[in-house]
Write an enzyme that holds these catalytic residues in place. Structure first.
Site, short mmCIF file in Angstrom:
data_model
loop_
_atom_site.label_atom_id
_atom_site.label_comp_id
_atom_site.label_asym_id
_atom_site.label_seq_id
_atom_site.Cartn_x
_atom_site.Cartn_y
_atom_site.Cartn_z
N LYS A 12 32.43 11.62 23.25
CA LYS A 12 32.44 10.15 23.11
C LYS A 12 33.64 9.73 22.30
O LYS A 12 34.22 10.50 21.51
CB LYS A 12 31.15 9.65 22.45
N ASP A 139 24.26 10.35 16.55
CA ASP A 139 25.03 10.29 17.79
C ASP A 139 24.34 10.97 18.97
O ASP A 139 24.80 10.84 20.11
CB ASP A 139 26.40 10.95 17.59
#
Length: 299
Positions: A12, A139
């Site tokens: 990401k 996350d």
């Protein structure tokens, strides 16, 4: 239960990371706009006599192979919920930079969770998997979901975001990693005695994502942790400057760093910026990727 299951899971980039002041529990409230990009780890789980983790790929020697690894913890949490033993061999094929602010460890946790669910046939719902992901780390839920999303709370509360096109990125890999807790600690030190505003997602940035407008997105990206990362690793400033000089539309530290991210107009520009970064000598390697991409997928 025979054979094995392999799950591919993406890295990401945080196109916005707005950070609030430290909470009583030590975490920070965030407005964290995630974009999944096409650099992947592959996590393979195979039945075994006991839980063990192996790893291959760039900087694999830096990946913990004990029960502190998020992939091992994911297997244990899912097994505990379904009253079974986490007797699997987890093999991680790394391609996401290690300790680089691109959620590689979180990706492995999400990948192992999805792989074990498939291997064991537990049939856990998506909501249950996301709940376990949130227990593993801030996350990890996004690594499962992929695409683009706004993370609030400490980042684990996700709202999927519309994206109107693809965005091209170059990622400069630094020598060595940066500890996420250390970067947050430096953020707190730098803001000691200062009123830190509540984190809010940028409407302009969300509109740029939704419309696919790369120029507008370039003008809106931001990272409140960038100052802390640069304080701990001043050399990153030279990498950011080299990318802009090479033609990037925007340059930003990815998450807590030390990987730096460069938004570029198209694939041809990505190749040129990557080559310029490597030639500048300010980074160890440069990787090209496009986002958004899907989250954890069984192969």
């Amino acid at each position: 239960m025979t054979g094995s299951v392999t799950v591919r899971v993406p890295a990401k980039v945080n196109v916005q990371l707005a950070v609030g002041g430290a909470r009583a529990d030590g975490f920070h409230d965030l407005a964290n706009v995630f974009l999944a990009v096409g650099l992947y780890d592959e996590v393979t789980v195979t039945p075994a006599d006991t839980l063990r983790v192996t790893c291959e790929g760039p900087d694999a020697d830096q990946v913990p192979l004990d029960r502190t690894n998020l992939a091992a913890r994911a297997a244990e949490k899912l097994a505990a919920r379904y009253g079974r033993r986490a007797d699997v061999h987890i093999h991680i094929a790394k391609d996401i930079p290690v300790a680089g602010g691109m959620a590689g460890g979180s990706a492995d946790g999400a990948g192992a969770l999805v792989a074990c669910d498939a291997l064991w046939g537990t049939g856990a719902s998506r909501d249950e998997l996301l709940e376990i992901c949130a227990e593993l780390g801030s996350d990890v839920p996004f690594s499962l979901v992929g695409g683009a999303a706004l993370g609030t709370g400490r980042g684990e509360q996700l709202r999927v975001l519309p994206v109107g096109g693809s965005f091209h990125w170059v990622f400069a890999v630094a020598d060595g990693g940066l500890s996420t807790p250390a970067v947050y600690g430096e953020f707190d030190r730098l803001h000691a005695g200062v009123a830190v505003p509540e984190p809010v997602a940028s409407e302009g940035l969300l509109e740029a994502l939704a419309s696919g407008d790369v120029s507008a997105l370039a003008g809106a990206v931001s990272n409140d942790l960038q100052g802390a990362a640069l304080s701990l690793r001043p050399s990153l400033a030279s990498t950011l400057a080299a990318g802009v000089e090479g033609g990037a539309l925007a340059a930003i530290v990815s998450g807590s760093g030390p990987t730096t991210a460069f938004l570029v107009p198209d694939g041809e520009s990505a190749g040129k910026v990557a080559a310029g970064l490597v030639a500048s000598g300010t980074c160890r390697a440069a990787r090209v990727a496009v986002g958004p991409v899907a989250g954890a997928v069984v192969l």
